[in-house]
Design an enzyme around this catalytic site. Structure first.
Site, PDB file in Angstrom:
ATOM      1  N   LEU A  24       0.814  -1.219   0.000  1.00 52.30           N
ATOM      2  CA  LEU A  24       0.000   0.000   0.000  1.00 52.30           C
ATOM      3  C   LEU A  24       0.848   1.270   0.000  1.00 52.30           C
ATOM      4  CD1 LEU A  24      -2.632  -1.165   2.658  1.00 52.30           C
ATOM      5  CD2 LEU A  24      -2.765  -1.365   0.157  1.00 52.30           C
ATOM      6  N   HIS A  28      -3.426   4.300  -2.316  1.00 52.79           N
ATOM      7  CA  HIS A  28      -4.396   3.344  -1.747  1.00 52.79           C
ATOM      8  C   HIS A  28      -5.075   3.956  -0.510  1.00 52.79           C
ATOM      9  CE1 HIS A  28      -1.452   0.330  -3.556  1.00 52.79           C
ATOM     10  NE2 HIS A  28      -2.591  -0.004  -4.128  1.00 52.79           N
ATOM     11  N   LYS A 140      -6.361   6.423 -11.763  1.00 59.63           N
ATOM     12  CA  LYS A 140      -5.108   6.212 -12.501  1.00 59.63           C
ATOM     13  C   LYS A 140      -5.279   5.048 -13.478  1.00 59.63           C
ATOM     14  CE  LYS A 140      -1.220   4.229 -11.246  1.00 59.63           C
ATOM     15  NZ  LYS A 140      -0.656   3.432 -12.314  1.00 59.63           N
ATOM     16  N   ASP A 141      -5.979   4.007 -13.012  1.00 59.03           N
ATOM     17  CA  ASP A 141      -6.275   2.866 -13.884  1.00 59.03           C
ATOM     18  C   ASP A 141      -7.625   3.142 -14.546  1.00 59.03           C
ATOM     19  OD1 ASP A 141      -4.015   1.073 -13.199  1.00 59.03           O
ATOM     20  OD2 ASP A 141      -4.859   1.254 -11.214  1.00 59.03           O
ATOM     21  N   VAL A 167      -3.495  10.110  -7.040  1.00 57.09           N
ATOM     22  CA  VAL A 167      -2.642  10.803  -6.063  1.00 57.09           C
ATOM     23  C   VAL A 167      -1.234  10.855  -6.658  1.00 57.09           C
ATOM     24  CG1 VAL A 167      -1.718  10.775  -3.712  1.00 57.09           C
ATOM     25  CG2 VAL A 167      -4.045   9.976  -4.149  1.00 57.09           C
TER      26      VAL A 167
HETATM   27  O1  PAF Z   1      -6.035  -2.044  -9.281  1.00 61.12           O
HETATM   28  C1  PAF Z   1      -5.676  -3.085  -8.706  1.00 61.12           C
HETATM   29  O2  PAF Z   1      -4.915  -3.046  -7.737  1.00 61.12           O
HETATM   30  C2  PAF Z   1      -6.170  -4.423  -9.218  1.00 61.12           C
HETATM   31  O3  PAF Z   1      -6.264  -4.446 -10.595  1.00 61.12           O
HETATM   32  C3  PAF Z   1      -7.499  -4.875  -8.554  1.00 61.12           C
HETATM   33  C4  PAF Z   1      -8.622  -3.926  -8.894  1.00 61.12           C
HETATM   34  C5  PAF Z   1      -7.308  -4.961  -7.062  1.00 61.12           C
HETATM   35  C6  PAF Z   1      -7.888  -6.259  -9.068  1.00 61.12           C
HETATM   36  O4  PAF Z   1      -6.903  -7.202  -8.800  1.00 61.12           O
END
Ligand code: PAF
Length: 275
Positions: A24, A28, A140-141, A167
């Protein structure tokens, strides 16, 4: 975990889930702090999901430190940490996957075949195990977030999905567990992503709208840094992720760049000047 989730639900709590792969960082923790606002039982899952890694990717190398993660999660008031073993998530004979038709065709999809199938499958499993009313993901994703929103809608999960802005480190680098792979030199080159997004934002605000011009100058800036190899620079519709020729309204600029051996992504919504 399912029994604990049912107990929380029956005691009238609103369950919020923050799915992570652990190790983390502040990004996160921002998801968890956002999660606190939307319910009263905050669950964090920590699972390095083998199904979303390609054969040549960093599954073995991906950093893990559950003790450190537990301490960090506790420091932001997480109620439950769910950290299953891979063999508990994918029992022998596992053969059911969640595949989306269109969204994975764009951006990271072509260079990471099966990645989004792995993500959608594990998130569907986590939702089925914990039945969260709310789940939090990082912007970000961006493509992952779009895919999860679509899956939740298509399969009627009923979970409310909340996206949290990226962030960044003080110098602009988007926080990511994979930043830990970067050498000092590569870390400097990694700034080319956030810098080129800022440059594109400025250009669009000044009236440049041709996608080819914008991607050319973005690629030029990234390429001027050592150790960089562009996977894609794309301008797309923020909902469908289809590429656009012109920036006529809010447009997603998404980047994937290899810096040394590390593949980094970043994105921004570019907004043209209003008439
Ligand atoms: O973004 C992530 O950390 C991962 O792709 C997730 C959403 C936890 C799925 O494994």
């Amino acid at each position: 975990m399912r029994q604990e989730a049912i107990r929380l639900l029956q005691s009238g709590k609103t369950v919020v889930l923050v799915p992570t792969m652990g190790y983390l960082h502040e990004g996160h923790l921002a998801l968890m702090r956002e999660g606190q606002k939307h319910g009263d039982a905050l669950i964090v899952s920590i699972f390095v999901n083998p199904k979303q890694f390609g054969p040549a990717e960093d599954l073995q190398r991906y950093p893990r430190d559950l003790d450190r993660d537990m301490t960090l999660a506790e420091s932001v008031g997480v109620d439950v940490v769910f950290a299953p073993e891979a063999r508990a998530m994918y029992e022998e004979g596992f053969q059911t996957h969640v595949d989306l038709e269109l969204l994975p065709r764009h951006l990271c999809g072509p260079s990471r075949p099966n990645h989004f199938r792995g993500v959608a499958t594990v998130v569907a499993k986590l939702f089925n195990i914990m039945r969260p009313q709310v789940a939090i993901f990082g912007e970000k994703d961006y493509q992952q977030l779009a895919i999860i929103r679509c899956m939740v809608r298509d399969l009627s999960f009923g979970t409310r999905i909340i996206g949290v802005p990226t962030v960044r480190e003080p110098d602009g680098l988007a926080m990511s567990t994979r930043n830990t792979y970067l050498s000092e030199d590569e870390r400097r080159s990694a700034l080319s992503l956030s810098e080129s997004l800022q440059q594109a934002q400025k250009a669009v605000a000044e009236g440049i709208s041709d996608s080819a011009d914008l991607t050319r100058s973005t690629s030029g800036l990234i390429g001027s840094y050592p150790h960089t190899r562009i996977d894609y620079v794309a301008l797309c519709d923020p909902d469908t992720l289809e590429e656009v020729d012109r920036v006529d309204g809010p447009t997603l600029m998404a980047l994937a760049v290899r810096v040394g051996g590390t593949r980094l992504i970043d994105n921004a919504i570019l907004k043209p000047i209003e008439d």
